[in-house]
Design an enzyme around this catalytic site. Structure first.
Site, PDB file in Angstrom:
ATOM      1  N   LYS A   1      38.320-155.436  15.145  1.00 39.39           N
ATOM      2  CA  LYS A   1      38.228-155.225  16.601  1.00 39.39           C
ATOM      3  C   LYS A   1      36.934-155.814  17.142  1.00 39.39           C
ATOM      4  O   LYS A   1      35.979-156.076  16.394  1.00 39.39           O
ATOM      5  CB  LYS A   1      38.296-153.739  16.960  1.00 39.39           C
ATOM      6  CG  LYS A   1      37.226-152.830  16.353  1.00 39.39           C
ATOM      7  CD  LYS A   1      35.966-152.642  17.157  1.00 39.39           C
ATOM      8  CE  LYS A   1      34.946-151.775  16.421  1.00 39.39           C
ATOM      9  NZ  LYS A   1      33.585-151.840  16.865  1.00 39.39           N
TER      10      LYS A   1
ATOM     11  N   ASP B   1      35.836-144.429  14.994  1.00 40.22           N
ATOM     12  CA  ASP B   1      36.608-145.645  15.323  1.00 40.22           C
ATOM     13  C   ASP B   1      37.979-145.691  14.646  1.00 40.22           C
ATOM     14  O   ASP B   1      38.788-146.558  14.979  1.00 40.22           O
ATOM     15  CB  ASP B   1      35.837-146.878  14.834  1.00 40.22           C
ATOM     16  CG  ASP B   1      34.972-147.488  15.916  1.00 40.22           C
ATOM     17  OD1 ASP B   1      34.908-146.918  17.011  1.00 40.22           O
ATOM     18  OD2 ASP B   1      34.378-148.533  15.644  1.00 40.22           O
TER      19      ASP B   1
HETATM   20  C1  LIG Z   1      29.511-148.630  17.278  1.00 38.07           C
HETATM   21  C2  LIG Z   1      31.009-148.591  17.138  1.00 38.07           C
HETATM   22  C3  LIG Z   1      31.658-148.962  18.482  1.00 38.07           C
HETATM   23  O1  LIG Z   1      33.042-149.138  18.365  1.00 38.07           O
HETATM   24  O2  LIG Z   1      31.528-149.517  16.198  1.00 38.07           O
HETATM   25  P1  LIG Z   1      30.899-150.297  14.916  1.00 38.07           P
HETATM   26  O3  LIG Z   1      29.713-151.064  15.352  1.00 38.07           O
HETATM   27  O4  LIG Z   1      30.541-149.276  13.882  1.00 38.07           O
HETATM   28  O5  LIG Z   1      32.019-151.210  14.447  1.00 38.07           O
HETATM   29  C4  LIG Z   1      31.485-147.145  16.772  1.00 38.07           C
HETATM   30  O6  LIG Z   1      31.052-146.216  17.740  1.00 38.07           O
HETATM   31  C5  LIG Z   1      31.101-146.658  15.411  1.00 38.07           C
HETATM   32  O7  LIG Z   1      32.109-145.819  14.963  1.00 38.07           O
HETATM   33  P2  LIG Z   1      32.284-145.453  13.390  1.00 38.07           P
HETATM   34  O8  LIG Z   1      31.774-146.610  12.573  1.00 38.07           O
HETATM   35  O9  LIG Z   1      33.656-144.984  13.167  1.00 38.07           O
HETATM   36  O10 LIG Z   1      31.230-144.289  13.290  1.00 38.07           O
HETATM   37  P3  LIG Z   1      31.246-142.979  12.341  1.00 38.07           P
HETATM   38  O11 LIG Z   1      31.487-143.415  10.939  1.00 38.07           O
HETATM   39  O12 LIG Z   1      32.111-141.941  12.946  1.00 38.07           O
HETATM   40  O13 LIG Z   1      29.751-142.497  12.511  1.00 38.07           O
HETATM   41  C6  LIG Z   1      28.638-143.103  11.883  1.00 38.07           C
HETATM   42  C7  LIG Z   1      27.396-142.546  12.559  1.00 38.07           C
HETATM   43  O14 LIG Z   1      27.227-143.165  13.847  1.00 38.07           O
HETATM   44  C8  LIG Z   1      26.843-142.225  14.835  1.00 38.07           C
HETATM   45  N1  LIG Z   1      27.843-142.225  15.922  1.00 38.07           N
HETATM   46  C9  LIG Z   1      29.078-142.773  15.741  1.00 38.07           C
HETATM   47  C10 LIG Z   1      29.991-142.814  16.773  1.00 38.07           C
HETATM   48  C11 LIG Z   1      29.604-142.276  18.032  1.00 38.07           C
HETATM   49  N2  LIG Z   1      30.445-142.281  19.080  1.00 38.07           N
HETATM   50  N3  LIG Z   1      28.370-141.728  18.186  1.00 38.07           N
HETATM   51  C12 LIG Z   1      27.478-141.711  17.167  1.00 38.07           C
HETATM   52  O15 LIG Z   1      26.376-141.227  17.327  1.00 38.07           O
HETATM   53  C13 LIG Z   1      26.710-140.879  14.133  1.00 38.07           C
HETATM   54  O16 LIG Z   1      25.353-140.719  13.803  1.00 38.07           O
HETATM   55  C14 LIG Z   1      27.501-141.056  12.858  1.00 38.07           C
HETATM   56  O17 LIG Z   1      26.955-140.304  11.795  1.00 38.07           O
END
Ligand SMILES: C[C@@](CO)(OP(=O)(O)O)[C@H](O)COP(=O)(O)OP(=O)(O)OC[C@H]1O[C@@H](n2ccc(N)nc2=O)[C@H](O)[C@@H]1O
Ligand SMILES: Nc1ncnc2c1ncn2[C@@H]1O[C@H](COP(=O)(O)OP(=O)(O)O)[C@@H](O)[C@H]1O
EC number: 2.7.1.148
Length: 277
Positions: free
Chosen positions: A11, A133
């Site tokens: 994504k 996510d």
């Molecule tokens: C930033 C985003 C945007 O789509 O994507 P990626 O860069 O990882 O792909 C997401 O919010 C990543 O989601 P995801 O990778 O599933 O996160 P999780 O495993 O649930 O969380 C990892 C850590 O990120 C923080 N976290 C995550 C999601 C959120 N909405 N708020 C947070 O503060 C928390 O500290 C958590 O412990």
């Protein structure tokens, strides 16, 4: 023995506003999640012991696909173990949701393999316990996301975006980026609609860019490189980085930029797609 296989798509977050935090400290988002046409190949079959083999990449921490299997077991009860084979094509720690997509594919494939008859809602609830996510990849529809990223409104935008994804050779840890994240939040959008999503795609931002730049300065250089390509009208980071993307005025200019970047920056991962939303 039955082996099931699918593509675990990646994504891109076309914009990402951090609007607050919830009681558990998770950040509240408003973002448009677009499903891409590239992904990992993931296969699953019954096995004597739970195991995950990952090709093309070393996953140092626990593989999230195994965590997803354990989350289904926590919901349905003990299952026969599986072997999961993942051919990684999505860059790791790149803001493209590779691990989350692998986790969602695991839930979907185990549901089919063991005839669990879980509904989409049940699978999304299991997915949410694995990562914020992950539910997006259960539905696999481009969507306007709120909450922690799990509240998904599939929105058809009726636009085609010539999109170039560019990942510099630096990885970013999502948790670290959120830790350094903004203290002043972006106000909620007045309305969540196709119109506001399109406005945010063209004129919006990604609130995780500033913290990601502290951790990974090459992201700033990458944003500049993308912005300077002829025909680039938007240059932004996806998710928590390090992947950046450019939206181009037309397909030819985006393909020319892909050619230029592949030649000039052979260590960058690049992917072009005409994104139909
Ligand atoms: C930033 C985003 C945007 O789509 O994507 P990626 O860069 O990882 O792909 C997401 O919010 C990543 O989601 P995801 O990778 O599933 O996160 P999780 O495993 O649930 O969380 C990892 C850590 O990120 C923080 N976290 C995550 C999601 C959120 N909405 N708020 C947070 O503060 C928390 O500290 C958590 O412990
Ligand atoms: N199946 C998997 N694929 C990718 N990364 C995984 C997987 N399992 C665990 N991880 C770990 O999760 C972290 C985030 O990976 P990834 O999902 O690729 O990034 P992002 O959250 O930025 O989209 C990495 O540190 C990686 O080691």
């Amino acid at each position: 023995m039955t082996q099931l296989e699918e593509i675990a798509f990646a994504k891109v977050n076309l914009f990402l506003n951090v609007t607050g935090r919830d009681e558990q400290g998770y950040h509240l988002l408003e973002s448009y999640f677009a499903l891409l046409n590239c992904g990992d190949i993931i296969a699953i079959k019954e096995s004597l012991a739970l195991n995950c083999i990952t090709e093309n990449a070393e996953i140092r921490e626990g593989n999230i696909a195994l965590k997803a299997f354990e989350a289904i077991e926590a919901y349905v009860g003990t299952l026969k173990p599986v072997e999961i084979l993942i051919k990684k094509k999505i860059p790791i720690a790149a803001g493209m949701g590779g691990g989350s997509s692998n986790a969602a594919s695991t839930i979907r494939l185990v549901n089919t393999l063991y005839n669990l008859n879980l509904s989409m809602k049940e699978m999304a609830d299991i997915a949410y316990n694995v990562g914020a996510d992950v539910p997006f990849f259960i539905y696999n529809n481009s969507a306007f996301a709120t909450g922690r990223g799990e509240k998904l409104l599939p929105l058809k935008l009726n636009i085609s975006l010539p999109l170039l994804l560019v990942k510099p050779p630096v990885n970013v840890n999502t948790k670290e980026v959120y830790k350094l994240s903004v203290k002043s939040f972006t106000p909620n959008l007045e309305e969540i609609s196709a119109k506001s999503a399109i406005e945010q795609i063209y004129y919006g931002k990604n609130d995780l860019t500033a913290p990601a730049l502290i951790i990974a300065p090459p992201v700033s250089v990458t944003l500049d490189i993308v912005a300077k390509q002829t025909g680039c009208i938007v240059s932004r980071m996806s998710g928590s980085g390090s992947t950046c993307f450019g939206i181009f005025s037309d397909e030819e200019k985006a393909k020319q930029a892909l050619y230029n970047l592949n030649r000039t920056y052979p260590k960058f991962w690049c992917h072009y797609q005409l994104l139909e939303l």
